[in-house]
Write an enzyme that holds these catalytic residues in place. Structure first.
Site, PDB file in Angstrom:
ATOM      1  N   LYS A  65       0.894  -1.393  -0.008  1.00 36.37           N
ATOM      2  CA  LYS A  65      -0.124   0.037  -0.214  1.00 36.37           C
ATOM      3  C   LYS A  65       1.024   1.287   0.104  1.00 36.37           C
ATOM      4  O   LYS A  65       0.572   2.242  -0.667  1.00 36.37           O
ATOM      5  CB  LYS A  65      -0.989   0.048   1.209  1.00 36.37           C
ATOM      6  N   SER A  80      -0.878   0.623   5.854  1.00 37.56           N
ATOM      7  CA  SER A  80      -0.999  -0.073   6.975  1.00 37.56           C
ATOM      8  C   SER A  80      -2.032  -1.177   6.675  1.00 37.56           C
ATOM      9  O   SER A  80      -2.785  -1.057   5.728  1.00 37.56           O
ATOM     10  CB  SER A  80      -1.453   0.872   7.913  1.00 37.56           C
ATOM     11  N   ASP A  81      -1.846  -2.364   7.348  1.00 41.91           N
ATOM     12  CA  ASP A  81      -3.032  -3.175   7.270  1.00 41.91           C
ATOM     13  C   ASP A  81      -2.986  -4.141   8.451  1.00 41.91           C
ATOM     14  O   ASP A  81      -2.418  -4.148   9.308  1.00 41.91           O
ATOM     15  CB  ASP A  81      -2.551  -4.264   6.034  1.00 41.91           C
ATOM     16  N   THR A  82      -4.242  -4.601   8.551  1.00 40.72           N
ATOM     17  CA  THR A  82      -4.605  -5.354  10.046  1.00 40.72           C
ATOM     18  C   THR A  82      -5.254  -6.677   9.608  1.00 40.72           C
ATOM     19  O   THR A  82      -6.125  -6.512   8.616  1.00 40.72           O
ATOM     20  CB  THR A  82      -5.734  -4.463  10.730  1.00 40.72           C
TER      21      THR A  82
END
Length: 189
Positions: free
Chosen positions: A53, A70-72
């Site tokens: 990203k 960011s990623d979760t």
């Protein structure tokens, strides 16, 4: 901290959290393929997606300041649980989380044309035992549809949480301390 960055995310939660750091930023969304690669472990997945990203933002021409990606992902039994595909998927997910401890992994990445760095924050979250009625009523609120693991700790889903070990803000979607430290490190490189 008075630097400026780009936030490569359409998430209102990440926008709100980043504003708490006092960082000036411009928000935009990127279209990233979030498919899991064959044999990809959850930690590698979430870090790869955060970096993707951030780097996608650079490729779109956001090059005059660092791009934050960011990623979760929610993980139980070493399996990544994404956003629910439908009500049945949601019910199965919440039944797995019910009465158990799972991990929430959030990765943060900063990228420019010449560099990218990242980190992953892991937080253990324990749920109370849920009834079918609680699961169905929660689905009807509309909150779980766009949340990794089918719940939002900062919203109505927070009432299911009996214990948390780690970063609350990471579970929401952007670990504040780690994001600030990573940005400081990035700017010193």
């Amino acid at each position: 901290m008075t630097t400026a960055v780009y936030l490569a995310s359409a998430s209102p939660r990440r926008k709100e959290l980043l504003s708490q750091l006092g960082v000036e930023f411009t928000q935009f969304s990127v279209d990233a393929d979030e498919s899991v690669l064959p044999n990809e472990q959850p930690r590698a997945l979430v870090e790869r997606l955060a970096r993707l990203k951030a780097q996608s933002g650079v490729e779109l021409g956001y090059t005059d300041r660092p791009v934050l990606g960011s990623d979760t992902v929610v993980v139980i039994d070493n399996e990544s649980l994404g956003k629910p595909r439908n009500k049945n998927d949601f019910i199965n997910t919440l039944k797995r989380l019910s009465g158990n401890t799972h991990q929430v992994l959030t990765a943060v990445a900063f990228a420019t044309q010449n560099d990218v760095i990242s980190c992953v924050v892991s937080t253990d979250v324990t749920f109370k035992t849920l009834t079918d009625e609680e699961i169905n009523a929660y689905w009807e609120t509309g909150e779980p549809q766009d949340k990794a693991g089918g719940y939002g700790i900062q919203g109505l889903g927070g009432r299911f949480v009996t214990h948390i070990a780690g970063s609350y803000f990471s579970v929401v979607g952007l670990p504040l301390y780690e994001t600030e430290q990573l940005l400081k490190t990035f700017l010193r490189r």
